[in-house]
Motif scaffolding. Structure first.
Motif, PDB file in Angstrom:
ATOM      1  N   MET A   1      -1.323 -16.950   8.088  1.00  0.00           N
ATOM      2  CA  MET A   1      -1.411 -15.813   9.002  1.00  0.00           C
ATOM      3  C   MET A   1      -2.394 -16.059  10.134  1.00  0.00           C
ATOM      4  O   MET A   1      -2.239 -15.539  11.220  1.00  0.00           O
ATOM      5  CB  MET A   1      -1.827 -14.561   8.234  1.00  0.00           C
ATOM      6  CG  MET A   1      -0.743 -14.012   7.328  1.00  0.00           C
ATOM      7  SD  MET A   1      -1.381 -12.708   6.264  1.00  0.00           S
ATOM      8  CE  MET A   1      -2.463 -13.622   5.197  1.00  0.00           C
ATOM      9  N   SER A   4      -2.221 -16.180  14.527  1.00  0.00           N
ATOM     10  CA  SER A   4      -1.350 -15.197  15.167  1.00  0.00           C
ATOM     11  C   SER A   4      -1.888 -13.810  14.850  1.00  0.00           C
ATOM     12  O   SER A   4      -2.630 -13.616  13.898  1.00  0.00           O
ATOM     13  CB  SER A   4       0.093 -15.345  14.651  1.00  0.00           C
ATOM     14  OG  SER A   4       0.148 -15.113  13.258  1.00  0.00           O
ATOM     15  N   LEU A   6      -2.107 -10.268  13.465  1.00  0.00           N
ATOM     16  CA  LEU A   6      -1.574  -9.610  12.275  1.00  0.00           C
ATOM     17  C   LEU A   6      -1.144  -8.191  12.636  1.00  0.00           C
ATOM     18  O   LEU A   6      -1.921  -7.414  13.192  1.00  0.00           O
ATOM     19  CB  LEU A   6      -2.629  -9.579  11.169  1.00  0.00           C
ATOM     20  CG  LEU A   6      -2.211  -8.921   9.859  1.00  0.00           C
ATOM     21  CD1 LEU A   6      -1.063  -9.688   9.212  1.00  0.00           C
ATOM     22  CD2 LEU A   6      -3.402  -8.822   8.904  1.00  0.00           C
ATOM     23  N   THR A   7       0.095  -7.865  12.342  1.00  0.00           N
ATOM     24  CA  THR A   7       0.617  -6.512  12.571  1.00  0.00           C
ATOM     25  C   THR A   7       0.895  -5.864  11.231  1.00  0.00           C
ATOM     26  O   THR A   7       0.922  -6.522  10.181  1.00  0.00           O
ATOM     27  CB  THR A   7       1.913  -6.567  13.390  1.00  0.00           C
ATOM     28  OG1 THR A   7       2.930  -7.223  12.605  1.00  0.00           O
ATOM     29  CG2 THR A   7       1.703  -7.322  14.696  1.00  0.00           C
ATOM     30  N   TRP A   8       1.152  -4.555  11.286  1.00  0.00           N
ATOM     31  CA  TRP A   8       1.417  -3.894  10.010  1.00  0.00           C
ATOM     32  C   TRP A   8       2.730  -4.379   9.398  1.00  0.00           C
ATOM     33  O   TRP A   8       2.875  -4.429   8.169  1.00  0.00           O
ATOM     34  CB  TRP A   8       1.396  -2.368  10.167  1.00  0.00           C
ATOM     35  CG  TRP A   8       2.500  -1.750  11.004  1.00  0.00           C
ATOM     36  CD1 TRP A   8       2.410  -1.349  12.296  1.00  0.00           C
ATOM     37  CD2 TRP A   8       3.828  -1.440  10.580  1.00  0.00           C
ATOM     38  NE1 TRP A   8       3.596  -0.820  12.733  1.00  0.00           N
ATOM     39  CE2 TRP A   8       4.492  -0.849  11.681  1.00  0.00           C
ATOM     40  CE3 TRP A   8       4.542  -1.598   9.397  1.00  0.00           C
ATOM     41  CZ2 TRP A   8       5.818  -0.427  11.632  1.00  0.00           C
ATOM     42  CZ3 TRP A   8       5.857  -1.162   9.341  1.00  0.00           C
ATOM     43  CH2 TRP A   8       6.484  -0.592  10.446  1.00  0.00           C
ATOM     44  N   LYS A  10       3.872  -7.483   9.562  1.00  0.00           N
ATOM     45  CA  LYS A  10       3.580  -8.751   8.894  1.00  0.00           C
ATOM     46  C   LYS A  10       2.844  -8.510   7.570  1.00  0.00           C
ATOM     47  O   LYS A  10       3.109  -9.196   6.572  1.00  0.00           O
ATOM     48  CB  LYS A  10       2.745  -9.652   9.799  1.00  0.00           C
ATOM     49  CG  LYS A  10       3.503 -10.216  10.998  1.00  0.00           C
ATOM     50  CD  LYS A  10       2.593 -11.112  11.836  1.00  0.00           C
ATOM     51  CE  LYS A  10       3.347 -11.709  13.023  1.00  0.00           C
ATOM     52  NZ  LYS A  10       2.447 -12.556  13.854  1.00  0.00           N
ATOM     53  N   ARG A  12       3.080  -5.843   5.735  1.00  0.00           N
ATOM     54  CA  ARG A  12       4.062  -5.266   4.794  1.00  0.00           C
ATOM     55  C   ARG A  12       4.946  -6.346   4.184  1.00  0.00           C
ATOM     56  O   ARG A  12       5.257  -6.310   2.999  1.00  0.00           O
ATOM     57  CB  ARG A  12       4.933  -4.255   5.542  1.00  0.00           C
ATOM     58  CG  ARG A  12       6.032  -3.601   4.708  1.00  0.00           C
ATOM     59  CD  ARG A  12       7.067  -2.941   5.607  1.00  0.00           C
ATOM     60  NE  ARG A  12       7.712  -3.932   6.492  1.00  0.00           N
ATOM     61  CZ  ARG A  12       8.459  -3.594   7.554  1.00  0.00           C
ATOM     62  NH1 ARG A  12       8.647  -2.328   7.864  1.00  0.00           N
ATOM     63  NH2 ARG A  12       8.999  -4.559   8.308  1.00  0.00           N
ATOM     64  N   ASP A  13       5.333  -7.324   4.991  1.00  0.00           N
ATOM     65  CA  ASP A  13       6.290  -8.337   4.533  1.00  0.00           C
ATOM     66  C   ASP A  13       5.627  -9.547   3.879  1.00  0.00           C
ATOM     67  O   ASP A  13       6.322 -10.468   3.441  1.00  0.00           O
ATOM     68  CB  ASP A  13       7.133  -8.814   5.722  1.00  0.00           C
ATOM     69  CG  ASP A  13       7.963  -7.669   6.318  1.00  0.00           C
ATOM     70  OD1 ASP A  13       8.234  -6.686   5.591  1.00  0.00           O
ATOM     71  OD2 ASP A  13       8.314  -7.763   7.514  1.00  0.00           O
ATOM     72  N   LEU A  14       4.286  -9.555   3.843  1.00  0.00           N
ATOM     73  CA  LEU A  14       3.587 -10.697   3.252  1.00  0.00           C
ATOM     74  C   LEU A  14       3.975 -10.857   1.781  1.00  0.00           C
ATOM     75  O   LEU A  14       3.939  -9.908   1.003  1.00  0.00           O
ATOM     76  CB  LEU A  14       2.069 -10.489   3.362  1.00  0.00           C
ATOM     77  CG  LEU A  14       1.191 -11.550   2.683  1.00  0.00           C
ATOM     78  CD1 LEU A  14       1.348 -12.902   3.373  1.00  0.00           C
ATOM     79  CD2 LEU A  14      -0.268 -11.105   2.691  1.00  0.00           C
ATOM     80  N   GLN A  96      -1.849  -3.918   1.199  1.00  0.00           N
ATOM     81  CA  GLN A  96      -0.424  -3.574   1.249  1.00  0.00           C
ATOM     82  C   GLN A  96      -0.167  -2.227   0.602  1.00  0.00           C
ATOM     83  O   GLN A  96       0.670  -1.445   1.084  1.00  0.00           O
ATOM     84  CB  GLN A  96       0.409  -4.654   0.550  1.00  0.00           C
ATOM     85  CG  GLN A  96       0.583  -5.930   1.350  1.00  0.00           C
ATOM     86  CD  GLN A  96       1.456  -6.948   0.632  1.00  0.00           C
ATOM     87  OE1 GLN A  96       1.340  -7.133  -0.585  1.00  0.00           O
ATOM     88  NE2 GLN A  96       2.326  -7.621   1.373  1.00  0.00           N
ATOM     89  N   ASP A 181      -8.154 -12.177   5.824  1.00  0.00           N
ATOM     90  CA  ASP A 181      -7.482 -13.416   6.228  1.00  0.00           C
ATOM     91  C   ASP A 181      -8.469 -14.372   6.887  1.00  0.00           C
ATOM     92  O   ASP A 181      -8.501 -15.571   6.580  1.00  0.00           O
ATOM     93  CB  ASP A 181      -6.348 -13.063   7.188  1.00  0.00           C
ATOM     94  CG  ASP A 181      -5.592 -14.294   7.658  1.00  0.00           C
ATOM     95  OD1 ASP A 181      -5.310 -15.159   6.811  1.00  0.00           O
ATOM     96  OD2 ASP A 181      -5.291 -14.385   8.857  1.00  0.00           O
TER      97      ASP A 181
END
Length: 592
Positions: A1, A4, A6-8, A10, A12-14, A96, A181
């Motif tokens: 990660m 770049s 980090l968005t919500w 990203k 959520r999908d981690l 998350q 992160d």
């Protein structure tokens, strides 16, 4: 990660399961390295020592030791990687959950969460004046609500506050995850080995830093769960209830905590402390001061003996560099032995080369002596406290106050309670041995919780007093308190504190004369003389020891011979017999 934004989405999908899968892979690598190291230590080196001799054999032993050291480094670093990734997944999964709760609330309220984290809420209700629906809108997380109260004619949309709360929770989850992160990315960048096949001390210095970095990054993941304030039995139950993976992670990241935790099995403590020993050597290698050099010499000598192997085998039950240093070494497994004796050293003892040679030998001699009478015996040297340091010898005995003994006594009491909890025999025979100031520490330990847990017999040698005036006050019954006092051991004749301070002011000879002149009563430095009739213990025979005064000057060597079968076979044999519960076989000496 990292690298770049980090968005919500990203977050959520981690896939945290993928991080845990990678952690499992590093864990398997760590376990394989540990198994390889164990095979070298237990099979190859032992077999080579027993069957081969000569220069070629010595060279082969050296190469195998280097290979074992390399595997130990791989075990340590791979274990740190596993815990780092597991801890990263643990912390990310928590964020998350925070994010998921916020998104679920948005769906339930029919709000829209945009890619940038802002939240749009619909119109609702009706205005006070015109009766029209209250206008919807969009709010961003982290915005401080307006401080100006709305007009009395305009009612606020109740959805605005709800949307603001959701937006704030989304932003907080993303920001916290970004910080996590960043923190773990720095830690993972550290966990890279140097090129080459050798693992020099400088690499272990880096490994010590790596371990500290992982502990810092993974704060709260493991350490908060270590039951530091629990009883030994509760700690043992905690360890037994962990999964194998959890145990491996604690051993990798907190070998210092697990290795020194009373109530944890001896084999586990030994494994943790052998790993921590290398980390401590690496840590002290990175320093350039006299204290570090002194402790480093002691640690290296302990490491040398561990590598060389002994009979009975060594178990490292504690190691540390705090204070004057810590080291607890057992000869024989104290969890399986029917007889366990623990010896507490005294004045001037610290983690240095002399301790690693002389004091460890005392425990080794005691273990060998005990095993002549019962093969199921173990003996321990316990340096779990800061003994007083008197660099000027007899002239500075005023440093022998009670405070260090009281603090050390609490620690020794806990240690013996841990041995009682982990021993696999129903009712093992346990002996506490105090030498010199160590006897005062043992005495202090007996004053906690109705005596020292599990201890059947107490041996006091070279004692300046134990802090109580009667043997029966030590919690095992006076018939189970044994005293060895050499005729030429001036410490056993130490005058009371007042007389001692006056005598010591006149130098070593004045101190000796003061001690001998004080024989009119039974008081020594810390209360009644344990070898006196008034104290009421059983005095067992020991050698006289070298004379106090000779052509070479004043000598207190008689204070140091009690455990040595070469210099005082009668005393060493008596200690061995008491340690295996066969005190009926020893003769008693006349009390003073």
């Amino acid at each position: 990660m990292s690298g770049s934004v980090l968005t919500w989405a990203k977050l959520r999908d981690l896939k945290c399961a993928e991080l845990e899968g990678a952690a499992d892979g590093w864990g398997r690598a760590s376990n394989r390295a540990d198994a390889a190291r164990d095979r070298i230590e237990q099979q190859l080196l032992n077999g080579l020592r027993e069957t081969e001799q000569g220069e070629a054999a010595d060279a082969a032993v050296g190469r195998l030791r280097q290979l074992s050291r390399n595997f130990q480094y791989v075990y340590t670093e791979c274990g740190l990687l596993r815990t780092t990734l597991n801890s990263l997944a643990h912390e990310m999964r928590a964020q998350q959950r925070v994010l998921a709760d916020a998104l679920d609330d948005a769906v339930a309220l029919k709000f829209t969460v945009h890619a940038d984290g802002s939240v749009t809420y619909p119109a609702v209700g009706e205005g006070i004046v015109d009766g029209k629906p209250l206008t919807g809108g969009t709010t961003a997380g982290g915005v401080v609500p307006g401080l100006v109260a709305p007009s009395g004619l305009v009612a606020p949309n109740p959805n605005a506050a709800k949307a603001q709360d959701i937006a704030d929770r989304v932003v907080k989850a993303v920001r916290t995850a970004a910080e996590i992160d960043w923190r773990y990315a720095g830690t993972l960048r550290r966990l890279r080995a140097e090129e080459g096949l050798k693992v020099p001390d400088s690499t272990w210095t880096d490994a010590a830093g790596d371990a500290a970095a992982v502990r810092g990054a993974a704060r709260g993941y493991l350490k908060d769960n270590i039951p530091l304030d629990a009883t030994p039995a509760e700690r043992g139950a905690w360890w037994a209830g962990l999964t194998q993976e959890q145990r491996e992670e604690y051993l990798a990241v907190y070998p210092d905590q697990i290795g020194n935790l009373d109530g944890i099995p001896a084999l586990v403590r030994d494994t943790a402390n052998r790993d921590n020993l290398q980390l401590l050597i690496g840590k002290l290698e990175g320093r350039d001061d006299e204290e570090a050099a002194t402790k480093l010499a002691g640690l290296r000598e302990i490491d040398r003996q561990l590598q060389a192997g002994t009979k009975p085998p060594m178990y490292l039950l504690g190691i540390g560099d705090e204070g004057n240093g810590r080291a607890i070494v057992s000869y024989g497994n104290p969890d399986t032995a029917r007889n366990v004796a623990a010896y507490v050293p005294g004045l001037n003892t610290s983690l240095d080369e002399e301790f690693a040679k002389a004091d460890l030998k005392r425990a080794w001699d005691t273990a060998k002596g005990a095993q002549k009478y019962d093969h199921s015996s173990a003996a321990i040297v316990w340096l779990g406290y800061d003994a007083p340091q008197a660099p000027d010898g007899l002239e500075s005995l005023a440093v022998m106050g009670d405070e260090r003994a009281e603090k050390g006594g609490r620690s020794f009491h806990g240690f013996m309670g841990g041995l009682a909890a982990t021993n696999e025999n129903g009712d093992p025979h346990m002996t506490a041995i105090g030498h010199s100031y160590g006897s005062r520490t043992v005495g202090a330990a007996t004053q906690h919780g109705g005596g020292i847990s599990g201890v059947d017999d107490i041996v006091l040698v070279g004692s300046p007093g134990v802090g109580v005036d009667r043997a029966e006050d030590l919690g095992v019954g006076k018939e189970h308190v044994f005293v060895g006092a050499a005729e030429n051991d001036v410490v056993t004749k130490a005058p009371s504190k007042l007389q001692g301070n006056l005598a010591a002011a006149a130098g070593p000879v004045g101190y000796v004369i003061g001690g001998l002149a004080d024989r009119g009563d039974d008081d020594v430095w810390f209360g009644k003389d344990p070898a006196s009739e008034a104290f009421g213990a059983r005095r067992f025979p020991v050698g006289e020891g070298p004379p106090l005064v000779s052509r070479d000057g004043v000598s207190i060597d008689a204070h140091s011979h009690y455990f040595d079968p070469q210099k005082d076979a009668v005393s060493a044999d008596g200690i061995a017999l008491i340690s295996v519960g066969q005190s009926q076989k020893i003769k008693t000496e006349e009390l003073r």
